[in-house]
Design a protein around this motif. Structure first.
Motif, PDB file in Angstrom:
ATOM      1  N   VAL A   1       6.228  13.750   0.641  1.00 48.96           N
ATOM      2  CA  VAL A   1       6.323  14.963  -0.170  1.00 48.96           C
ATOM      3  C   VAL A   1       7.738  15.108  -0.706  1.00 48.96           C
ATOM      4  N   CYS A   2       7.826  15.434  -1.971  1.00 50.16           N
ATOM      5  CA  CYS A   2       9.096  15.676  -2.634  1.00 50.16           C
ATOM      6  C   CYS A   2       9.146  17.161  -2.989  1.00 50.16           C
ATOM      7  N   ILE A   3      10.197  17.854  -2.535  1.00 44.97           N
ATOM      8  CA  ILE A   3      10.360  19.275  -2.829  1.00 44.97           C
ATOM      9  C   ILE A   3      11.588  19.424  -3.729  1.00 44.97           C
ATOM     10  N   PHE A   4      11.395  20.048  -4.873  1.00 44.82           N
ATOM     11  CA  PHE A   4      12.479  20.186  -5.836  1.00 44.82           C
ATOM     12  C   PHE A   4      12.246  21.422  -6.690  1.00 44.82           C
ATOM     13  N   CYS A   5      13.202  21.749  -7.520  1.00 46.55           N
ATOM     14  CA  CYS A   5      13.048  22.828  -8.490  1.00 46.55           C
ATOM     15  C   CYS A   5      13.395  22.256  -9.858  1.00 46.55           C
ATOM     16  N   SER A   6      12.454  22.306 -10.780  1.00 45.96           N
ATOM     17  CA  SER A   6      12.619  21.660 -12.082  1.00 45.96           C
ATOM     18  C   SER A   6      13.404  22.494 -13.092  1.00 45.96           C
TER      19      SER A   6
ATOM     20  N   ASN B   1       6.173  14.399   8.396  1.00 46.51           N
ATOM     21  CA  ASN B   1       7.624  14.407   8.547  1.00 46.51           C
ATOM     22  C   ASN B   1       8.288  13.577   7.463  1.00 46.51           C
ATOM     23  N   LYS B   2       7.543  13.241   6.450  1.00 42.85           N
ATOM     24  CA  LYS B   2       8.050  12.416   5.361  1.00 42.85           C
ATOM     25  C   LYS B   2       8.310  13.295   4.143  1.00 42.85           C
ATOM     26  N   VAL B   3       9.422  14.014   4.186  1.00 45.51           N
ATOM     27  CA  VAL B   3       9.749  14.975   3.142  1.00 45.51           C
ATOM     28  C   VAL B   3      11.133  14.664   2.591  1.00 45.51           C
ATOM     29  N   ILE B   4      11.251  14.736   1.290  1.00 45.38           N
ATOM     30  CA  ILE B   4      12.535  14.584   0.618  1.00 45.38           C
ATOM     31  C   ILE B   4      12.809  15.866  -0.143  1.00 45.38           C
ATOM     32  N   ILE B   5      13.986  16.421   0.047  1.00 48.99           N
ATOM     33  CA  ILE B   5      14.416  17.555  -0.759  1.00 48.99           C
ATOM     34  C   ILE B   5      15.210  16.940  -1.898  1.00 48.99           C
ATOM     35  N   GLY B   6      14.615  16.887  -3.060  1.00 50.29           N
ATOM     36  CA  GLY B   6      15.266  16.253  -4.203  1.00 50.29           C
ATOM     37  C   GLY B   6      14.245  15.703  -5.172  1.00 50.29           C
ATOM     38  N   LYS B   7      14.713  14.884  -6.065  1.00 46.96           N
ATOM     39  CA  LYS B   7      13.885  14.337  -7.146  1.00 46.96           C
ATOM     40  C   LYS B   7      12.940  13.251  -6.643  1.00 46.96           C
TER      41      LYS B   7
ATOM     42  N   LEU C   1       0.840  -1.196   0.000  1.00 46.02           N
ATOM     43  CA  LEU C   1       0.000   0.000   0.000  1.00 46.02           C
ATOM     44  C   LEU C   1       0.879   1.250   0.000  1.00 46.02           C
ATOM     45  N   LEU C   2       0.872   1.952  -1.124  1.00 43.96           N
ATOM     46  CA  LEU C   2       1.662   3.179  -1.228  1.00 43.96           C
ATOM     47  C   LEU C   2       0.917   4.338  -0.583  1.00 43.96           C
ATOM     48  N   PRO C   3       1.657   5.211   0.089  1.00 42.19           N
ATOM     49  CA  PRO C   3       1.013   6.388   0.705  1.00 42.19           C
ATOM     50  C   PRO C   3       0.682   7.432  -0.359  1.00 42.19           C
ATOM     51  N   ASN C   4      -0.028   8.472   0.059  1.00 43.64           N
ATOM     52  CA  ASN C   4      -0.249   9.600  -0.840  1.00 43.64           C
ATOM     53  C   ASN C   4       1.093  10.254  -1.124  1.00 43.64           C
ATOM     54  N   ILE C   5       1.293  10.636  -2.368  1.00 42.55           N
ATOM     55  CA  ILE C   5       2.562  11.213  -2.800  1.00 42.55           C
ATOM     56  C   ILE C   5       2.294  12.560  -3.453  1.00 42.55           C
ATOM     57  N   PHE C   6       3.052  13.570  -3.009  1.00 46.48           N
ATOM     58  CA  PHE C   6       2.933  14.910  -3.584  1.00 46.48           C
ATOM     59  C   PHE C   6       4.307  15.417  -3.983  1.00 46.48           C
ATOM     60  N   GLU C   7       4.329  16.211  -5.033  1.00 45.72           N
ATOM     61  CA  GLU C   7       5.552  16.877  -5.458  1.00 45.72           C
ATOM     62  C   GLU C   7       5.321  18.379  -5.412  1.00 45.72           C
ATOM     63  N   ILE C   8       6.265  19.092  -4.817  1.00 48.55           N
ATOM     64  CA  ILE C   8       6.207  20.554  -4.798  1.00 48.55           C
ATOM     65  C   ILE C   8       7.376  21.049  -5.641  1.00 48.55           C
ATOM     66  N   ASP C   9       7.040  21.666  -6.755  1.00 50.85           N
ATOM     67  CA  ASP C   9       8.058  22.226  -7.643  1.00 50.85           C
ATOM     68  C   ASP C   9       8.207  23.708  -7.304  1.00 50.85           C
ATOM     69  N   LEU C  10       9.354  24.075  -6.771  1.00 51.04           N
ATOM     70  CA  LEU C  10       9.585  25.460  -6.363  1.00 51.04           C
ATOM     71  C   LEU C  10       9.533  26.432  -7.540  1.00 51.04           C
ATOM     72  N   LYS C  11       9.711  25.937  -8.731  1.00 45.86           N
ATOM     73  CA  LYS C  11       9.626  26.787  -9.917  1.00 45.86           C
ATOM     74  C   LYS C  11       8.291  27.535  -9.937  1.00 45.86           C
ATOM     75  N   ASP C  12       7.251  26.865  -9.495  1.00 40.91           N
ATOM     76  CA  ASP C  12       5.916  27.466  -9.491  1.00 40.91           C
ATOM     77  C   ASP C  12       5.764  28.552  -8.434  1.00 40.91           C
ATOM     78  N   TRP C  13       6.707  28.652  -7.522  1.00 40.90           N
ATOM     79  CA  TRP C  13       6.640  29.624  -6.430  1.00 40.90           C
ATOM     80  C   TRP C  13       7.572  30.816  -6.685  1.00 40.90           C
ATOM     81  N   LEU C  14       8.206  30.818  -7.843  1.00 43.49           N
ATOM     82  CA  LEU C  14       9.182  31.856  -8.170  1.00 43.49           C
ATOM     83  C   LEU C  14       8.576  32.908  -9.084  1.00 43.49           C
ATOM     84  N   VAL C  15       9.127  34.088  -9.054  1.00 42.51           N
ATOM     85  CA  VAL C  15       8.706  35.157  -9.971  1.00 42.51           C
ATOM     86  C   VAL C  15       9.300  34.831 -11.336  1.00 42.51           C
ATOM     87  N   ASP C  16       8.465  34.846 -12.349  1.00 45.08           N
ATOM     88  CA  ASP C  16       8.867  34.486 -13.713  1.00 45.08           C
ATOM     89  C   ASP C  16       9.521  33.112 -13.770  1.00 45.08           C
ATOM     90  N   ASP C  17       9.117  32.212 -12.889  1.00 40.61           N
ATOM     91  CA  ASP C  17       9.630  30.838 -12.814  1.00 40.61           C
ATOM     92  C   ASP C  17      11.129  30.758 -12.542  1.00 40.61           C
TER      93      ASP C  17
END
Length: 168
Positions: free
Chosen positions: A64-69, A91-97, A23-39
């Motif tokens: 959760v995976c936090i990265f910048c594409s 508390n299940k966060v990865i900074i990376g791909k 059973l895989l948990p819920n998985i989310f990706e946060i792309d910091l590019k979307d949080w930047l001015v003009d990407d």
């Protein structure tokens, strides 16, 4: 007279581990590019506002995976700021791909397997999966089972490749 067909695989006592059954948990990706001015540009004031307005509850009990594409340079404090908010819900966060995230997920799943189910049994680790199974998961499952399983094989029960057999 027709001879009865016997399912020798079913009668063999071989246990199959299918990564699709985990059973895989819920998985989310946060792309910091979307949080930047003009990407591309991190503006602290805008970034802080976005973080404060974001609905962090969405990530409850998830990985959760936090990265910048893109090639934007993200300062370390930005990851720290994100971590301070997201750690309130998970508390299940990865900074990376996302590959690193899947490695962490399967590491956790394999660490939590009940080894008693495999004690002195022949085990086949199914090779084909519809999930994104990292190669490292096969190493982890093998090293975890070596201490308890009678034998470990890879593939399908009807045509498995022997990987390990406990000495007599």
């Amino acid at each position: 007279m027709a001879k009865e067909i016997v399912n020798r695989v079913k009668n063999s006592g071989i246990i199959t581990i299918d990564f699709d059954d985990l059973l895989l948990p819920n998985i989310f990706e946060i792309d910091l590019k979307d949080w930047l001015v003009d990407d591309f540009f991190l503006v602290e004031k805008n970034f802080r506002e976005s973080i404060n307005l974001h609905n962090w509850i969405t990530y409850s009990n998830s990985y959760v995976c936090i990265f910048c594409s893109n090639d934007a340079i993200i300062p370390q404090w930005a990851y720290m700021l994100l971590s301070s908010k997201i750690s309130e819900v998970t508390n299940k966060v990865i900074i990376g791909k996302s590959d690193q995230l899947y490695e962490k997920i399967y590491q956790d799943l394999i660490e939590n397997l009940n080894l008693d189910d495999y004690r002195n049994k022949s085990v086949v680790v199914k090779g084909c999966s519809s999930n994104k199974v990292p190669k490292n998961a096969y190493y982890l499952i093998t090293s975890k089972l070596k201490d308890v399983a009678k034998s470990i094989m890879y593939g399908e029960a009807c045509s498995a490749v022997p990987v390990f057999k406990k000495p007599r």
